[in-house]
Design an enzyme around this catalytic site. Structure first.
Site, PDB file in Angstrom:
ATOM      1  N   GLU A 111       0.840  -1.205   0.000  1.00 25.64           N
ATOM      2  CA  GLU A 111       0.000   0.000   0.000  1.00 25.64           C
ATOM      3  C   GLU A 111       0.876   1.257   0.000  1.00 25.64           C
ATOM      4  OE1 GLU A 111      -4.048  -0.491   2.024  1.00 25.64           O
ATOM      5  OE2 GLU A 111      -2.704  -1.591   3.367  1.00 25.64           O
ATOM      6  N   GLU A 131      -3.347  -9.954   3.930  1.00 16.96           N
ATOM      7  CA  GLU A 131      -4.528  -9.565   4.710  1.00 16.96           C
ATOM      8  C   GLU A 131      -5.606 -10.643   4.616  1.00 16.96           C
ATOM      9  OE1 GLU A 131      -2.834  -7.566   2.764  1.00 16.96           O
ATOM     10  OE2 GLU A 131      -2.776  -5.521   3.545  1.00 16.96           O
TER      11      GLU A 131
HETATM   12  C1  1HE Z   1       6.498  -8.491  12.227  1.00 17.00           C
HETATM   13  C2  1HE Z   1       5.857  -8.327  10.975  1.00 17.00           C
HETATM   14  C3  1HE Z   1       4.639  -7.604  10.962  1.00 17.00           C
HETATM   15  C4  1HE Z   1       7.653  -9.460  10.656  1.00 17.00           C
HETATM   16  N1  1HE Z   1       4.175  -7.123  12.129  1.00 17.00           N
HETATM   17  N2  1HE Z   1       5.987  -7.980  13.352  1.00 17.00           N
HETATM   18  N3  1HE Z   1       1.972  -8.428   7.142  1.00 17.00           N
HETATM   19  C5  1HE Z   1       2.155  -9.758   7.099  1.00 17.00           C
HETATM   20  O1  1HE Z   1       1.267 -10.540   7.313  1.00 17.00           O
HETATM   21  C6  1HE Z   1       3.567 -10.196   6.790  1.00 17.00           C
HETATM   22  C7  1HE Z   1       4.168 -10.825   8.027  1.00 17.00           C
HETATM   23  N4  1HE Z   1       5.608 -11.034   7.889  1.00 17.00           N
HETATM   24  C8  1HE Z   1       6.136 -12.037   7.145  1.00 17.00           C
HETATM   25  O2  1HE Z   1       5.468 -12.764   6.425  1.00 17.00           O
HETATM   26  C9  1HE Z   1       7.620 -12.214   7.237  1.00 17.00           C
HETATM   27  O3  1HE Z   1       8.061 -11.624   8.467  1.00 17.00           O
HETATM   28  C10 1HE Z   1       8.438 -11.589   6.081  1.00 17.00           C
HETATM   29  C11 1HE Z   1       8.188 -12.408   4.794  1.00 17.00           C
HETATM   30  C12 1HE Z   1       8.068 -10.137   5.842  1.00 17.00           C
HETATM   31  C13 1HE Z   1       9.943 -11.615   6.430  1.00 17.00           C
HETATM   32  O4  1HE Z   1      10.324 -12.946   6.787  1.00 17.00           O
HETATM   33  P1  1HE Z   1      11.679 -13.163   7.618  1.00 17.00           P
HETATM   34  O5  1HE Z   1      11.862 -14.661   7.739  1.00 17.00           O
HETATM   35  O6  1HE Z   1      12.791 -12.374   7.029  1.00 17.00           O
HETATM   36  O7  1HE Z   1      11.437 -12.505   9.068  1.00 17.00           O
HETATM   37  P2  1HE Z   1      10.612 -13.104  10.323  1.00 17.00           P
HETATM   38  O8  1HE Z   1      11.485 -14.052  11.082  1.00 17.00           O
HETATM   39  O9  1HE Z   1       9.286 -13.583   9.916  1.00 17.00           O
HETATM   40  O10 1HE Z   1      10.347 -11.771  11.184  1.00 17.00           O
HETATM   41  C14 1HE Z   1      11.402 -11.142  11.923  1.00 17.00           C
HETATM   42  C15 1HE Z   1      10.738 -10.411  13.074  1.00 17.00           C
HETATM   43  O11 1HE Z   1       9.885  -9.397  12.547  1.00 17.00           O
HETATM   44  C16 1HE Z   1       9.842 -11.321  13.905  1.00 17.00           C
HETATM   45  O12 1HE Z   1       9.849 -10.795  15.220  1.00 17.00           O
HETATM   46  P3  1HE Z   1      10.765 -11.455  16.393  1.00 17.00           P
HETATM   47  O13 1HE Z   1      10.448 -10.614  17.599  1.00 17.00           O
HETATM   48  O14 1HE Z   1      10.303 -12.889  16.472  1.00 17.00           O
HETATM   49  O15 1HE Z   1      12.189 -11.333  15.909  1.00 17.00           O
HETATM   50  C17 1HE Z   1       8.467 -11.077  13.308  1.00 17.00           C
HETATM   51  O16 1HE Z   1       7.407 -11.332  14.220  1.00 17.00           O
HETATM   52  C18 1HE Z   1       8.553  -9.586  13.020  1.00 17.00           C
HETATM   53  N5  1HE Z   1       7.613  -9.197  11.983  1.00 17.00           N
HETATM   54  N6  1HE Z   1       6.604  -8.936  10.038  1.00 17.00           N
HETATM   55  C19 1HE Z   1       4.842  -7.324  13.277  1.00 17.00           C
HETATM   56  N7  1HE Z   1       3.972  -7.381   9.830  1.00 17.00           N
HETATM   57  C20 1HE Z   1      -3.294  -0.570   6.761  1.00 17.00           C
HETATM   58  S1  1HE Z   1      -3.776  -2.153   6.845  1.00 17.00           S
HETATM   59  C21 1HE Z   1      -2.458  -3.130   6.283  1.00 17.00           C
HETATM   60  C22 1HE Z   1      -2.710  -4.548   6.652  1.00 17.00           C
HETATM   61  C23 1HE Z   1      -1.482  -5.382   6.530  1.00 17.00           C
HETATM   62  O17 1HE Z   1      -0.415  -4.929   6.221  1.00 17.00           O
HETATM   63  S2  1HE Z   1      -1.715  -7.021   6.893  1.00 17.00           S
HETATM   64  C24 1HE Z   1      -0.222  -7.780   6.425  1.00 17.00           C
HETATM   65  C25 1HE Z   1       0.755  -7.796   7.557  1.00 17.00           C
END
Ligand code: 1HE
Length: 257
Positions: A111, A131
């Site tokens: 977005e 989402e």
């Molecule tokens: C996060 C987030 C996040 C990572 N919010 N903490 N977005 C998503 O559903 C995408 C979610 N994220 C992922 O699918 C993956 O993290 C990635 C593909 C982006 C990257 O993968 P990777 O293996 O490099 O990293 P990771 O091990 O998954 O994440 C590293 C840390 O970042 C981990 O936290 P930690 O405390 O365990 O180290 C994750 O929890 C954190 N992290 N992404 C919070 N999104 C205006 S409305 C919009 C609506 C949306 O955007 S919904 C989609 C949200």
């Protein structure tokens, strides 16, 4: 200027805005969204174009899901409107914004990218709208902007099936205008921004503020708005000087691609 989650580096006429929450994959917390708004509302007058990129392995993981607490309908409405205001400060802000994409460009990250005027993606880029599988909906303007890039049918497919587009396919369907080798998106975006910064400011203004509105108008209104914008742009002294420079052989010719 640097805030907790954003680095702002002014390099000549180009502002480089970097999302800097690499440990959280640049997930967009409320404070980061508000900081983005503030940065684009307060760019110095000397800035003529901006680049936005992300620190670490990914451009942006979207909404910070750890903040997605239970909201009532009114709070949800205002949260989404807060994103709208922040991303409008980029799209309809003072200067064209070029997104340099790599790694994940997902959810709210897509977005954000779609609110920029040009997207440069490197080969590591992938796009998704998770989402759908998180049980929520886009709320950062994606339902308006993304269909205008790729069509409502492709966006619905991404959200219904979790389809992920790779960098090549993303460029093919229109998510990015440029595809570059891995690790070079920021450099390419900066090079483009320098070029954009050389345009007459009124031309850039017309492209940012008039063109998207003309494109949404019925044709008869669009033709009139176009004529008004053209008349204003060409009446600027800078436009007259640029045309004179070409006629006198002092300006670049268009070269074959
Ligand atoms: C996060 C987030 C996040 C990572 N919010 N903490 N977005 C998503 O559903 C995408 C979610 N994220 C992922 O699918 C993956 O993290 C990635 C593909 C982006 C990257 O993968 P990777 O293996 O490099 O990293 P990771 O091990 O998954 O994440 C590293 C840390 O970042 C981990 O936290 P930690 O405390 O365990 O180290 C994750 O929890 C954190 N992290 N992404 C919070 N999104 C205006 S409305 C919009 C609506 C949306 O955007 S919904 C989609 C949200």
């Amino acid at each position: 200027m640097t805030t907790k989650d954003i680095q702002l580096d002014i390099r000549g006429a180009v502002a480089v805005v970097r999302l800097s929450r690499p440990a959280k994959r640049n997930a967009l917390s409320d404070s980061l969204v508000l900081a983005l708004r503030d940065v684009f509302q307060n760019l110095p007058d000397t800035v003529r174009a901006a680049v936005i990129d992300g620190e670490g392995e990914h451009f942006c993981a979207g909404l910070d899901l750890s903040e997605l607490k239970e909201r009532d309908a009114g709070q949800g409405l205002h949260h989404s409107r807060m994103w709208h205001a922040a991303l409008e400060s980029l799209q309809y802000g003072p200067v064209p914004v070029i997104a340099a994409l790599h790694g994940a460009v997902v959810g709210g990250g897509l977005e954000l990218a779609s609110a920029c005027h040009i997207r440069v993606a490197d080969e590591s880029t992938f796009y998704a709208l998770p989402e759908g599988s998180r049980g929520i909906f886009v709320g950062g303007g994606g339902a308006v902007r993304i269909p205008r890039l790729i069509g409502a049918a492709r966006m619905a497919d991404m959200m219904l099936t979790g389809r992920v587009y790779n960098a090549q396919d993303g460029e093919r369907i229109g998510l990015a205008q440029y595809l570059v080798p891995t690790g070079t998106a920021s450099e390419k975006a900066f090079e483009l921004a320098q070029r954009v910064a050389e345009n007459a400011p009124l031309t850039n203004y017309a492209l940012m503020h008039a063109l998207p509105r003309i494109a949404e108008q019925p044709a008869d209104q669009g033709f009139l708005t176009e004529a008004l914008m053209a008349a204003i742009a060409q009446s600027a002294p800078e436009a007259k000087e640029r045309v004179r420079a070409f006629l006198e052989g002092r300006a670049n010719k268009v070269k074959k691609a």
